[in-house]
Write a protein that holds these residues in place. Sequence first.
Motif, PDB file in Angstrom:
ATOM      1  N   GLU A   1      -7.606  56.751  42.188  1.00  0.00           N
ATOM      2  CA  GLU A   1      -6.765  57.086  43.343  1.00  0.00           C
ATOM      3  C   GLU A   1      -6.929  56.066  44.467  1.00  0.00           C
ATOM      4  O   GLU A   1      -5.952  55.653  45.094  1.00  0.00           O
ATOM      5  N   ALA A   2      -8.162  55.657  44.727  1.00  0.00           N
ATOM      6  CA  ALA A   2      -8.419  54.688  45.791  1.00  0.00           C
ATOM      7  C   ALA A   2      -7.754  53.349  45.482  1.00  0.00           C
ATOM      8  O   ALA A   2      -7.150  52.728  46.368  1.00  0.00           O
TER       9      ALA A   2
ATOM     10  N   THR B   1     -11.552  59.824  43.539  1.00  0.00           N
ATOM     11  CA  THR B   1     -11.729  59.002  42.340  1.00  0.00           C
ATOM     12  C   THR B   1     -11.414  57.540  42.640  1.00  0.00           C
ATOM     13  O   THR B   1     -10.644  57.222  43.552  1.00  0.00           O
ATOM     14  N   LYS B   2     -11.993  56.671  41.843  1.00  0.00           N
ATOM     15  CA  LYS B   2     -11.728  55.241  41.982  1.00  0.00           C
ATOM     16  C   LYS B   2     -10.258  54.947  41.693  1.00  0.00           C
ATOM     17  O   LYS B   2      -9.635  54.130  42.383  1.00  0.00           O
TER      18      LYS B   2
ATOM     19  N   TRP C   1     -10.369  54.996  54.357  1.00  0.00           N
ATOM     20  CA  TRP C   1      -9.886  56.254  53.791  1.00  0.00           C
ATOM     21  C   TRP C   1     -10.824  56.659  52.664  1.00  0.00           C
ATOM     22  O   TRP C   1     -11.474  55.820  52.055  1.00  0.00           O
TER      23      TRP C   1
ATOM     24  N   GLU D   1      -3.896  53.643  45.934  1.00  0.00           N
ATOM     25  CA  GLU D   1      -3.506  53.644  47.344  1.00  0.00           C
ATOM     26  C   GLU D   1      -3.747  52.280  47.992  1.00  0.00           C
ATOM     27  O   GLU D   1      -2.974  51.850  48.856  1.00  0.00           O
TER      28      GLU D   1
ATOM     29  N   VAL E   1     -17.871  59.802  46.637  1.00  0.00           N
ATOM     30  CA  VAL E   1     -16.459  59.540  46.918  1.00  0.00           C
ATOM     31  C   VAL E   1     -16.225  58.035  46.812  1.00  0.00           C
ATOM     32  O   VAL E   1     -17.160  57.248  46.751  1.00  0.00           O
ATOM     33  N   TRP E   2     -14.975  57.665  46.807  1.00  0.00           N
ATOM     34  CA  TRP E   2     -14.574  56.260  46.815  1.00  0.00           C
ATOM     35  C   TRP E   2     -13.890  55.978  48.135  1.00  0.00           C
ATOM     36  O   TRP E   2     -13.094  56.783  48.622  1.00  0.00           O
ATOM     37  N   THR E   3     -14.211  54.849  48.735  1.00  0.00           N
ATOM     38  CA  THR E   3     -13.605  54.499  50.010  1.00  0.00           C
ATOM     39  C   THR E   3     -12.680  53.304  49.841  1.00  0.00           C
ATOM     40  O   THR E   3     -12.918  52.415  49.022  1.00  0.00           O
TER      41      THR E   3
ATOM     42  N   TYR F   1     -11.332  58.874  48.987  1.00  0.00           N
ATOM     43  CA  TYR F   1     -10.643  59.432  47.818  1.00  0.00           C
ATOM     44  C   TYR F   1     -11.672  59.977  46.830  1.00  0.00           C
ATOM     45  O   TYR F   1     -12.782  59.451  46.733  1.00  0.00           O
TER      46      TYR F   1
END
Length: 90
Positions: free
Chosen positions: A33-34, A30-31, A26, A37, A9-11, A28
């Motif tokens: 999406e992260a 994918t990178k 948080w 956001e 996951v990507w944080t 996510y």
Amino acid sequence: METTRAPAVWTLAHRGYSGSGRLDVWVYPTKKEALLEGARLAMACGMEEDDRAVRDFDAGRHQKVMDRYEETHPDTHLLRVQTAFLQPLD
């Protein structure tokens, strides 16, 4: 046993003015999406008044928006995206 190291996951991590130095994280899938956001969060935290950040956000350069956030805020602030790897269970 063979172990592969692939991102699970990507944080997105943020520490800012609120929360008395609290680190919020948080997760996510994918990178992309992260980063999106993270850029949205940066804009909501005052970067909407920074012309360079606005241009980068509108152009989809989300990492640059986050970099600009860190560049223009105190060293105590943090806004980063990184991978979190699965660890094998022994």
